[in-house]
Design a protein around this motif. Structure first.
Motif, PDB file in Angstrom:
ATOM      1  N   LEU A   1      -1.800  35.904  -1.278  1.00  0.00           N
ATOM      2  CA  LEU A   1      -0.698  35.491  -2.157  1.00  0.00           C
ATOM      3  C   LEU A   1       0.282  34.601  -1.409  1.00  0.00           C
ATOM      4  N   VAL A   2       0.649  35.042  -0.187  1.00  0.00           N
ATOM      5  CA  VAL A   2       1.641  34.272   0.579  1.00  0.00           C
ATOM      6  C   VAL A   2       1.074  32.922   0.969  1.00  0.00           C
ATOM      7  N   SER A   3      -0.164  32.924   1.491  1.00  0.00           N
ATOM      8  CA  SER A   3      -0.706  31.657   1.955  1.00  0.00           C
ATOM      9  C   SER A   3      -0.939  30.693   0.801  1.00  0.00           C
ATOM     10  N   ALA A   4      -1.390  31.239  -0.325  1.00  0.00           N
ATOM     11  CA  ALA A   4      -1.600  30.355  -1.477  1.00  0.00           C
ATOM     12  C   ALA A   4      -0.274  29.830  -1.984  1.00  0.00           C
ATOM     13  N   ALA A   5       0.749  30.706  -1.995  1.00  0.00           N
ATOM     14  CA  ALA A   5       2.061  30.246  -2.456  1.00  0.00           C
ATOM     15  C   ALA A   5       2.613  29.178  -1.524  1.00  0.00           C
ATOM     16  N   ARG A   6       2.390  29.349  -0.199  1.00  0.00           N
ATOM     17  CA  ARG A   6       2.862  28.340   0.737  1.00  0.00           C
ATOM     18  C   ARG A   6       2.085  27.041   0.552  1.00  0.00           C
ATOM     19  N   THR A   7       0.784  27.189   0.370  1.00  0.00           N
ATOM     20  CA  THR A   7      -0.029  26.002   0.176  1.00  0.00           C
ATOM     21  C   THR A   7       0.367  25.269  -1.084  1.00  0.00           C
ATOM     22  N   SER A   8       0.881  26.018  -2.054  1.00  0.00           N
ATOM     23  CA  SER A   8       1.226  25.376  -3.314  1.00  0.00           C
ATOM     24  C   SER A   8       2.277  24.303  -3.124  1.00  0.00           C
ATOM     25  N   ALA A   9       3.053  24.429  -2.036  1.00  0.00           N
ATOM     26  CA  ALA A   9       4.042  23.392  -1.771  1.00  0.00           C
ATOM     27  C   ALA A   9       3.359  22.064  -1.482  1.00  0.00           C
ATOM     28  N   GLN A  10       2.089  22.112  -1.085  1.00  0.00           N
ATOM     29  CA  GLN A  10       1.379  20.869  -0.770  1.00  0.00           C
ATOM     30  C   GLN A  10       0.322  20.540  -1.808  1.00  0.00           C
ATOM     31  N   GLY A  11      -0.112  21.510  -2.537  1.00  0.00           N
ATOM     32  CA  GLY A  11      -1.182  21.227  -3.476  1.00  0.00           C
ATOM     33  C   GLY A  11      -1.312  22.348  -4.479  1.00  0.00           C
ATOM     34  N   LEU A  12      -2.526  22.772  -4.728  1.00  0.00           N
ATOM     35  CA  LEU A  12      -2.778  23.764  -5.766  1.00  0.00           C
ATOM     36  C   LEU A  12      -3.377  25.035  -5.190  1.00  0.00           C
ATOM     37  N   GLY A  13      -3.119  25.351  -3.935  1.00  0.00           N
ATOM     38  CA  GLY A  13      -3.789  26.480  -3.322  1.00  0.00           C
ATOM     39  C   GLY A  13      -5.260  26.186  -3.181  1.00  0.00           C
ATOM     40  N   ALA A  14      -5.577  24.923  -2.936  1.00  0.00           N
ATOM     41  CA  ALA A  14      -6.969  24.499  -2.914  1.00  0.00           C
ATOM     42  C   ALA A  14      -7.269  23.748  -1.624  1.00  0.00           C
ATOM     43  N   TRP A  15      -8.467  23.934  -1.149  1.00  0.00           N
ATOM     44  CA  TRP A  15      -8.929  23.244   0.043  1.00  0.00           C
ATOM     45  C   TRP A  15     -10.263  22.586  -0.278  1.00  0.00           C
ATOM     46  N   SER A  16     -10.516  21.479   0.377  1.00  0.00           N
ATOM     47  CA  SER A  16     -11.758  20.773   0.122  1.00  0.00           C
ATOM     48  C   SER A  16     -12.185  20.047   1.385  1.00  0.00           C
ATOM     49  N   SER A  17     -13.499  19.996   1.628  1.00  0.00           N
ATOM     50  CA  SER A  17     -13.984  19.173   2.733  1.00  0.00           C
ATOM     51  C   SER A  17     -13.815  17.711   2.347  1.00  0.00           C
ATOM     52  N   THR A  18     -13.897  16.848   3.341  1.00  0.00           N
ATOM     53  CA  THR A  18     -13.626  15.430   3.107  1.00  0.00           C
ATOM     54  C   THR A  18     -14.530  14.851   2.024  1.00  0.00           C
ATOM     55  N   ASP A  19     -15.780  15.256   2.050  1.00  0.00           N
ATOM     56  CA  ASP A  19     -16.706  14.717   1.044  1.00  0.00           C
ATOM     57  C   ASP A  19     -16.698  15.520  -0.251  1.00  0.00           C
ATOM     58  N   GLY A  20     -15.871  16.565  -0.303  1.00  0.00           N
ATOM     59  CA  GLY A  20     -15.769  17.354  -1.528  1.00  0.00           C
ATOM     60  C   GLY A  20     -16.902  18.341  -1.739  1.00  0.00           C
ATOM     61  N   PHE A  21     -17.782  18.481  -0.755  1.00  0.00           N
ATOM     62  CA  PHE A  21     -18.929  19.378  -0.944  1.00  0.00           C
ATOM     63  C   PHE A  21     -18.488  20.835  -0.923  1.00  0.00           C
ATOM     64  N   TYR A  22     -17.630  21.182   0.030  1.00  0.00           N
ATOM     65  CA  TYR A  22     -17.122  22.547   0.114  1.00  0.00           C
ATOM     66  C   TYR A  22     -15.734  22.592  -0.507  1.00  0.00           C
ATOM     67  N   ARG A  23     -15.544  23.503  -1.442  1.00  0.00           N
ATOM     68  CA  ARG A  23     -14.230  23.615  -2.066  1.00  0.00           C
ATOM     69  C   ARG A  23     -13.852  25.078  -2.172  1.00  0.00           C
ATOM     70  N   LEU A  24     -12.575  25.332  -1.974  1.00  0.00           N
ATOM     71  CA  LEU A  24     -12.078  26.704  -2.042  1.00  0.00           C
ATOM     72  C   LEU A  24     -10.741  26.698  -2.771  1.00  0.00           C
TER      73      LEU A  24
ATOM     74  N   SER B   1       0.845  -1.188   0.000  1.00  0.00           N
ATOM     75  CA  SER B   1       0.000   0.000   0.000  1.00  0.00           C
ATOM     76  C   SER B   1       0.879   1.237   0.000  1.00  0.00           C
ATOM     77  N   VAL B   2       0.496   2.208  -0.771  1.00  0.00           N
ATOM     78  CA  VAL B   2       1.246   3.458  -0.888  1.00  0.00           C
ATOM     79  C   VAL B   2       0.467   4.567  -0.183  1.00  0.00           C
ATOM     80  N   PRO B   3       1.105   5.283   0.739  1.00  0.00           N
ATOM     81  CA  PRO B   3       0.407   6.449   1.333  1.00  0.00           C
ATOM     82  C   PRO B   3       0.194   7.503   0.255  1.00  0.00           C
ATOM     83  N   LEU B   4      -1.052   7.779  -0.062  1.00  0.00           N
ATOM     84  CA  LEU B   4      -1.339   8.759  -1.113  1.00  0.00           C
ATOM     85  C   LEU B   4      -1.341  10.164  -0.535  1.00  0.00           C
ATOM     86  N   PRO B   5      -0.921  11.121  -1.319  1.00  0.00           N
ATOM     87  CA  PRO B   5      -0.877  12.499  -0.826  1.00  0.00           C
ATOM     88  C   PRO B   5      -2.265  12.969  -0.401  1.00  0.00           C
ATOM     89  N   ASP B   6      -2.302  13.634   0.732  1.00  0.00           N
ATOM     90  CA  ASP B   6      -3.568  14.173   1.221  1.00  0.00           C
ATOM     91  C   ASP B   6      -3.700  15.597   0.716  1.00  0.00           C
TER      92      ASP B   6
END
Lengths: 216, 399
Positions: free
Chosen positions: B14-37, A21-26
């Motif tokens: 700008l700063v927070s989105a740029a920092r978030t970009s290190a982890q993703g696309l400057g995007a946030w989502s609830s677990t079920d995907g209903f709320y997205r930002l 199993s691979v930990p997928l990016p969150d």
């Protein structure tokens, strides 16, 4: 850190299996599929495919097959048919469009810059591209900004893609020691060492962080 | 919210989105995907060099001018039906150069309710680009091959939307014979274009798309020609609204045709009820690495005593992708104006005829970095002085 947990011997078999199993990016890997201004989407936008990781085995002297199979990555309902595709080096991938609107698949990734231009549903043969350098290729559609996908080009005949939970299975692997790679994106490449034994199933687990690790 | 707070908000974003970009696309989502930002910061900076007064809506005081822009786009989705979008910018003026010390604006702020799971029908409320015409849908820095909008959307004409005394036959005759300053030598903020850029006026719109048809109808607080100061929902926002509509037809993916219309009051004075009526026809053909498109836009301005002022603008443009991420584009167009009734009943040129040709080169170093080089040659007929050569070098980065 351990990646090898061993498995039961299967009498009479000359190859082994690797599972794990691979930990997928969150992280959120897709954009909101709503166009700011009208004109580029006329139908229903499908749900993006779940994030997965590519998994493959490497070892010195192991190369991609001389005649790799053909792959196809469709665009349907304004989404790529898969979020990630693993192909051996030298593979030609076709990109059929199954929507009524144009798509324009392109990549500006290093080692994989291409632009198929705009083409419509039913283009025959569907535009394709030869991937002859190992690496990670990010795909986009020039028209639909939210469409994203990744192609992992690997120097190996043994490769697969995890399911949405990160689980994978590589079967019919000749015995020996390999580097087992798992990659979801540029920043998440995990490597462990595994030993495959004939008739046995090797269960590998990856470290929680993407840092390189080796076992046994 | 004052400018400082908004600038801070953009900076933090700008700063927070740029920092978030290190982890993703400057995007946030609830677990079920209903709320997205999503937060998408970008930088769009253009260096302009050319003859003064510059053509189009470039209002820079000098021959060379640096026009930086910081932009923060925020989108949110609640389920599959409700979509929110805001676009905040810091730059040296919506029209390049008219705020040399910089200003912060919210150019777009709207909520959209999609009635179905597909694009058949949506209701949108807020401040957003007009549905009129075809250029607006691709006016974003990263979508438009050029740095200047087409003539109809950017060339100042002899219409004063703030002062009816400037629209009398005598005033027009004085400008035409040079006894009064030509409008091109005055601040462009006092004058109008057929359509002022993307026309981010406030109002509501119903729009939709099917596999072959696009349709949109909007009611807004300002005419297409109105300057950006008139776009915000302030004062008597809908006392004299402008209605606009567009119908588009796509026989197949390669071809698209559109017909647009608009009608509404253009003079921002309570004592006058003078309308601008505009019709537009657009067409687009695209295949592989080619995209060719064109628009014809005709408009009529009512005046109190100078008759109907008519203008027609057209442009034809082509873009060809030379290599992945590299394209070349060319555009040519004209703006033609009729004559108004002069003081003695003789015809007077109320606005000059103009033609412009442009060449542009674009290079995507990566999907997020774009360089654009744009040269334009603008010729203005008659006694209306205007700069001819304009060179722009644009740099864009987005998350």
């Amino acid at each position: 850190m351990a990646a090898f947990l061993g498995g039961a011997a299967l009498a009479g078999e000359s190859t082994g299996t690797v599972t794990g199993s691979v930990p997928l990016p969150d992280r959120v890997s897709t954009r909101i599929a709503v166009e700011k201004y009208s004109g580029s989407i006329s139908g229903k936008v499908g749900t993006p495919q779940p994030g997965v990781a590519g998994v493959w085995l490497e070892r010195p002297g192991l190369a991609a097959p001389a005649s790799p199979p053909r792959f196809s990555l469709t665009q349907k309902d304004y989404q790529f048919g898969r979020s990630l595709l693993v192909v051996p080096r030298g593979t030609r991938v076709a990109f059929p469009n199954e929507d009524d609107d144009y798509h324009n698949v392109y990549s500006l990734s290093k080692g994989g810059r291409f632009d198929l231009g705009r083409y419509m549903r039913g283009a025959a043969p569907p535009p394709d591209m030869l991937f002859d350098r190992p690496g990670l290729i990010r795909l986009r559609c020039e028209i639909h900004e939210h469409m994203r996908a990744v192609i992992l080009v690997v120097e190996s005949p043994y490769y697969t893609v995890t399911d949405a939970s990160g689980a994978f299975r590589l079967a019919k692997i000749p015995p020996g020691q390999y580097s087992l790679h798992a990659q979801a994106d540029e920043k998440d490449h995990r490597i462990v060492t595994v030993t495959v034994s004939a008739g046995r199933t090797t269960t590998a687990s990856f470290p929680a962080s993407p840092a390189r690790a080796s076992i046994r | 919210m004052n400018h400082l707070s908004l600038a801070l908000l953009i900076g933090v974003g700008l700063v927070s989105a740029a920092r978030t970009s290190a982890q993703g696309l400057g995007a946030w989502s609830s677990t079920d995907g209903f709320y997205r930002l999503e937060m998408m910061p970008s930088v769009q900076t253009t260096f302009w060099a050319g003859d003064s007064p510059h053509p189009a809506l470039v209002d820079a005081p000098d021959d060379v001018f640096l026009a930086p822009r910081l932009q923060l786009e925020t989108s949110a989705a609640l389920g599959s039906h409700l979509f929110l979008h805001a676009n905040a910018r810091w730059d040296r003026g919506f029209d390049t150069g008219n705020e040399p010390d910089g200003e912060v604006r919210v150019d777009e702020l709207f909520a959209r309710w999609r009635f179905f799971e597909d694009e058949r029908l949506s209701l949108q409320v807020g401040k957003f680009p007009t549905v009129f015409g075809a250029w607006v849908a691709q006016h974003d820095f990263f979508d438009d091959p050029f740095l200047l909008p087409p003539l109809a959307y950017s060339q100042v004409i002899g219409i004063q939307s703030r002062d009816a005394t400037a629209m009398t036959p005598q005033a027009m005759a004085d400008r035409a014979d040079g006894s009064a300053p030509a409008f091109a030598n005055l601040s462009k903020q006092n004058w109008s274009s057929i359509i002022w850029g993307p026309s981010y006026a406030s109002g509501l719109a119903l729009s939709g798309s099917t596999s072959r048809w696009d349709y949109a109808f909007e009611v807004k607080n300002a005419a297409l020609s109105s300057h950006s100061d008139a776009w915000s929902p302030q004062g008597e926002v809908f006392s004299r609204p402008t209605v606009s509509a567009r119908a588009g037809f796509r026989p197949n993916a390669a071809w698209a045709f559109g017909l647009s219309g608009s009608h509404g009051n253009y003079l921002n004075e309570a004592v006058h009820d003078l309308d601008q009526t505009t019709l537009g026809l657009d067409s687009r053909w695209a295949h592989h690495h080619w995209m060719i498109s064109g628009e014809v836009i005709a408009t009529r301005f009512e005046t109190a005593s100078a008759g109907h002022l008519d203008a027609l603008a057209w442009h034809l443009q082509a873009r060809y992708k030379l290599a992945p991420g590299l394209w070349l584009a060319a555009r040519g167009g004209q703006l033609l104006c009729n004559s108004s009734n002069g003081p003695a009943g003789t015809p007077v040129r109320w606005s000059p005829d103009v033609w412009r040709v442009e060449l542009a080169l674009g290079w995507h170093l990566s999907p997020n970095i774009l360089l654009k080089l744009d040269y334009s040659l603008t010729r203005t007929n008659g006694t209306f002085p205007a700069g001819e050569h304009l060179l722009g070098l644009g740099f864009g980065w987005r998350l």
